[in-house]
Design a protein around this motif. Sequence first.
Motif, mmCIF file in Angstrom:
data_model
loop_
_atom_site.group_PDB
_atom_site.id
_atom_site.type_symbol
_atom_site.label_atom_id
_atom_site.label_comp_id
_atom_site.label_asym_id
_atom_site.label_seq_id
_atom_site.Cartn_x
_atom_site.Cartn_y
_atom_site.Cartn_z
ATOM 1 N N GLY A 199 68.284 -39.188 19.446
ATOM 2 C CA GLY A 199 68.997 -40.342 18.916
ATOM 3 C C GLY A 199 70.395 -40.009 18.443
ATOM 4 N N CYS A 200 70.550 -38.911 17.725
ATOM 5 C CA CYS A 200 71.850 -38.514 17.209
ATOM 6 C C CYS A 200 72.816 -38.182 18.342
ATOM 7 C CB CYS A 200 71.690 -37.322 16.265
ATOM 8 S SG CYS A 200 73.227 -36.759 15.509
ATOM 9 N N ALA A 201 72.346 -37.431 19.335
ATOM 10 C CA ALA A 201 73.195 -37.067 20.468
ATOM 11 C C ALA A 201 73.570 -38.299 21.292
ATOM 12 C CB ALA A 201 72.483 -36.046 21.341
ATOM 13 N N TYR A 202 72.665 -39.256 21.409
ATOM 14 C CA TYR A 202 72.942 -40.466 22.169
ATOM 15 C C TYR A 202 74.057 -41.286 21.516
ATOM 16 C CZ TYR A 202 72.205 -45.030 24.355
ATOM 17 O OH TYR A 202 72.378 -46.234 25.010
ATOM 18 N N VAL A 203 74.010 -41.388 20.189
ATOM 19 C CA VAL A 203 75.047 -42.126 19.473
ATOM 20 C C VAL A 203 76.396 -41.452 19.651
ATOM 21 C CG1 VAL A 203 75.859 -42.789 17.182
ATOM 22 C CG2 VAL A 203 73.467 -43.159 17.817
ATOM 23 N N LYS A 204 76.441 -40.135 19.632
ATOM 24 C CA LYS A 204 77.704 -39.427 19.831
ATOM 25 C C LYS A 204 78.272 -39.680 21.223
ATOM 26 C CE LYS A 204 76.856 -35.648 16.553
ATOM 27 N NZ LYS A 204 76.714 -34.174 16.382
ATOM 28 N N PRO B 41 63.310 -42.856 24.864
ATOM 29 C CA PRO B 41 63.107 -42.528 23.444
ATOM 30 C C PRO B 41 64.387 -42.432 22.626
ATOM 31 C CG PRO B 41 61.603 -41.247 24.798
ATOM 32 C CD PRO B 41 62.501 -41.983 25.749
ATOM 33 N N PRO B 42 65.491 -41.818 23.136
ATOM 34 C CA PRO B 42 66.719 -41.799 22.323
ATOM 35 C C PRO B 42 67.262 -43.199 22.038
ATOM 36 C CG PRO B 42 66.844 -40.166 24.071
ATOM 37 C CD PRO B 42 65.650 -41.001 24.361
ATOM 38 N N HIS B 43 67.037 -44.133 22.950
ATOM 39 C CA HIS B 43 67.534 -45.494 22.754
ATOM 40 C C HIS B 43 66.715 -46.235 21.703
ATOM 41 C CE1 HIS B 43 68.973 -45.263 27.240
ATOM 42 N NE2 HIS B 43 69.508 -44.338 26.466
ATOM 43 N N ARG B 44 65.436 -45.892 21.577
ATOM 44 C CA ARG B 44 64.556 -46.593 20.635
ATOM 45 C C ARG B 44 64.419 -45.870 19.298
ATOM 46 N NH1 ARG B 44 59.688 -46.121 22.273
ATOM 47 N NH2 ARG B 44 59.924 -44.892 24.168
ATOM 48 N N SER B 45 65.138 -44.782 19.134
ATOM 49 C CA SER B 45 65.009 -44.015 17.890
ATOM 50 C C SER B 45 65.567 -44.805 16.708
ATOM 51 C CB SER B 45 65.741 -42.679 18.019
ATOM 52 O OG SER B 45 67.142 -42.890 18.123
ATOM 53 N N TRP C 127 72.371 -47.386 13.857
ATOM 54 C CA TRP C 127 73.807 -47.331 14.187
ATOM 55 C C TRP C 127 74.241 -48.606 14.882
ATOM 56 C CZ3 TRP C 127 76.610 -47.528 18.726
ATOM 57 C CH2 TRP C 127 77.949 -47.161 18.634
ATOM 58 N N LEU C 128 73.435 -49.107 15.810
ATOM 59 C CA LEU C 128 73.767 -50.345 16.508
ATOM 60 C C LEU C 128 73.820 -51.525 15.541
ATOM 61 C CD1 LEU C 128 71.558 -49.882 19.718
ATOM 62 C CD2 LEU C 128 74.040 -49.760 19.611
ATOM 63 N N GLN C 129 72.882 -51.513 14.598
ATOM 64 C CA GLN C 129 72.859 -52.600 13.620
ATOM 65 C C GLN C 129 74.071 -52.536 12.692
ATOM 66 O OE1 GLN C 129 69.281 -52.655 11.300
ATOM 67 N NE2 GLN C 129 69.762 -54.588 10.281
ATOM 68 N N ASP C 130 74.436 -51.347 12.266
ATOM 69 C CA ASP C 130 75.605 -51.195 11.385
ATOM 70 C C ASP C 130 76.890 -51.606 12.096
ATOM 71 O OD1 ASP C 130 73.886 -50.273 9.464
ATOM 72 O OD2 ASP C 130 74.317 -48.144 9.820
ATOM 73 N N LYS C 131 76.977 -51.382 13.424
ATOM 74 C CA LYS C 131 78.175 -51.728 14.182
ATOM 75 C C LYS C 131 78.173 -53.184 14.635
ATOM 76 C CE LYS C 131 80.217 -47.723 14.119
ATOM 77 N NZ LYS C 131 81.557 -47.536 13.498
ATOM 78 N N GLY C 132 77.087 -53.899 14.343
ATOM 79 C CA GLY C 132 77.006 -55.297 14.752
ATOM 80 C C GLY C 132 76.839 -55.482 16.239
ATOM 81 N N ILE C 133 76.221 -54.510 16.887
ATOM 82 C CA ILE C 133 76.002 -54.582 18.332
ATOM 83 C C ILE C 133 74.610 -55.139 18.595
ATOM 84 C CG2 ILE C 133 75.864 -53.257 20.480
ATOM 85 C CD1 ILE C 133 77.795 -51.251 19.257
ATOM 86 N N MET D 279 64.664 -55.362 26.549
ATOM 87 C CA MET D 279 64.458 -55.128 27.972
ATOM 88 C C MET D 279 62.983 -54.952 28.262
ATOM 89 S SD MET D 279 66.151 -52.124 30.331
ATOM 90 C CE MET D 279 65.898 -52.093 32.103
ATOM 91 N N ALA D 280 62.568 -55.361 29.459
ATOM 92 C CA ALA D 280 61.183 -55.155 29.881
ATOM 93 C C ALA D 280 60.882 -53.669 29.922
ATOM 94 C CB ALA D 280 60.958 -55.774 31.259
ATOM 95 N N SER D 281 59.623 -53.332 29.684
ATOM 96 C CA SER D 281 59.223 -51.933 29.570
ATOM 97 C C SER D 281 59.477 -51.184 30.856
ATOM 98 C CB SER D 281 57.737 -51.855 29.218
ATOM 99 O OG SER D 281 57.302 -50.521 29.186
ATOM 100 N N ASP D 282 59.994 -49.979 30.720
ATOM 101 C CA ASP D 282 60.219 -49.072 31.842
ATOM 102 C C ASP D 282 59.051 -48.117 31.903
ATOM 103 O OD1 ASP D 282 61.022 -47.360 33.766
ATOM 104 O OD2 ASP D 282 63.049 -47.081 33.004
ATOM 105 N N ALA D 283 58.313 -48.135 33.026
ATOM 106 C CA ALA D 283 57.090 -47.341 33.121
ATOM 107 C C ALA D 283 57.358 -45.863 32.986
ATOM 108 C CB ALA D 283 56.389 -47.615 34.458
ATOM 109 N N ALA D 284 58.506 -45.417 33.444
ATOM 110 C CA ALA D 284 58.785 -43.979 33.444
ATOM 111 C C ALA D 284 59.121 -43.461 32.051
ATOM 112 C CB ALA D 284 59.940 -43.673 34.385
ATOM 113 N N ARG D 285 59.455 -44.344 31.090
ATOM 114 C CA ARG D 285 59.946 -43.871 29.812
ATOM 115 C C ARG D 285 59.234 -44.485 28.629
ATOM 116 N NH1 ARG D 285 66.414 -44.271 31.269
ATOM 117 N NH2 ARG D 285 66.470 -42.489 32.669
ATOM 118 N N SER D 286 58.405 -45.499 28.861
ATOM 119 C CA SER D 286 57.763 -46.155 27.738
ATOM 120 C C SER D 286 56.582 -45.350 27.233
ATOM 121 C CB SER D 286 57.298 -47.543 28.154
ATOM 122 O OG SER D 286 56.395 -47.449 29.232
#
Length: 281
Positions: A219-224, A253-257, A263-269, A274-281
């Motif tokens: 999650g941290c690396a994704y935000v950076k 997982p990094p997107h749902r952390s 961070w997305l909420q603090d930035k107002g984004i 999205m529909a579940s992705d079988a490979a990553r859910s």
Amino acid sequence: MQAPVMGRAKVPFNKKIKIKALLEFGITQRRIATTLGVSKKCVYNVSKKLKENLPLLNAPGQDRKKAPTPINDRNLLRLCKKDRTKSSQMLSSELILSNGEHLSARTVRRRLLDMGYKSYQAKKKPLRTPAHKKQRLLFAHEHQYWSHEWNNIIWSDEAHFEVLNRKNRTFVRGLPSEADQPFSFIPKVQGGRGCISVWGCTAGGTRGPLVMYSGKVDGCAYVKIIEEALTSFIENTFDSFNKNWVFMHDNAPPHRSNYTMKWLQDKGIKVIKMASDAARS
């Protein structure tokens, strides 16, 4: 005078008797071939059999093989459609077991090609469970009447490119004695260092910047990775009066952390679910 027959063809036994009689009469092989309309090779073979006291009849299996019938083609196509992954050798064996028809693997391949069935490498895709399909169908129903609204969606994704450890085969040409030459080898590294990863986004036909990164992503690396590129893309793409834009990324997982969501909420984004992705859910 008959024209010589070109290619392999079955020569009738009575014609071979004529060839034998003319040979015994002392006629040259070239003249016999021209007179009877057969090849010089045929006359030579008859002459050779006479010298070796061999019968003039064709040996078993020497005649032209019988062409496949429409029934053979239908049976072959039925077996092919039953399991598209079976090899031509397996289809040939199953034809023998099912109806006793003997077709070689080469004939099977040729008949399938004539019917338009080529051999392709199967493409890989994530496994979709019934739950995943249900979620995706629900997502499609909820947005089936969208039109211009899709221009307000910021689509984003990551991509990984194998530079050194590519899985496809590379062919080189050389002599057997050159097997140890440098051009016979492809560089390979360990630890994932031969891969280049990029993140990008787009909205309404406008492409955002590509951000290169390496290593594992949490999650941290994704935000950076996205914090500078995403915010600048939003400012440059949507005017201050348009507040209808939303951000979409998959369910990795990094997107749902919790770190990313905060961070997305603090930035107002705003993020569209999205529909579940079988490979990553």
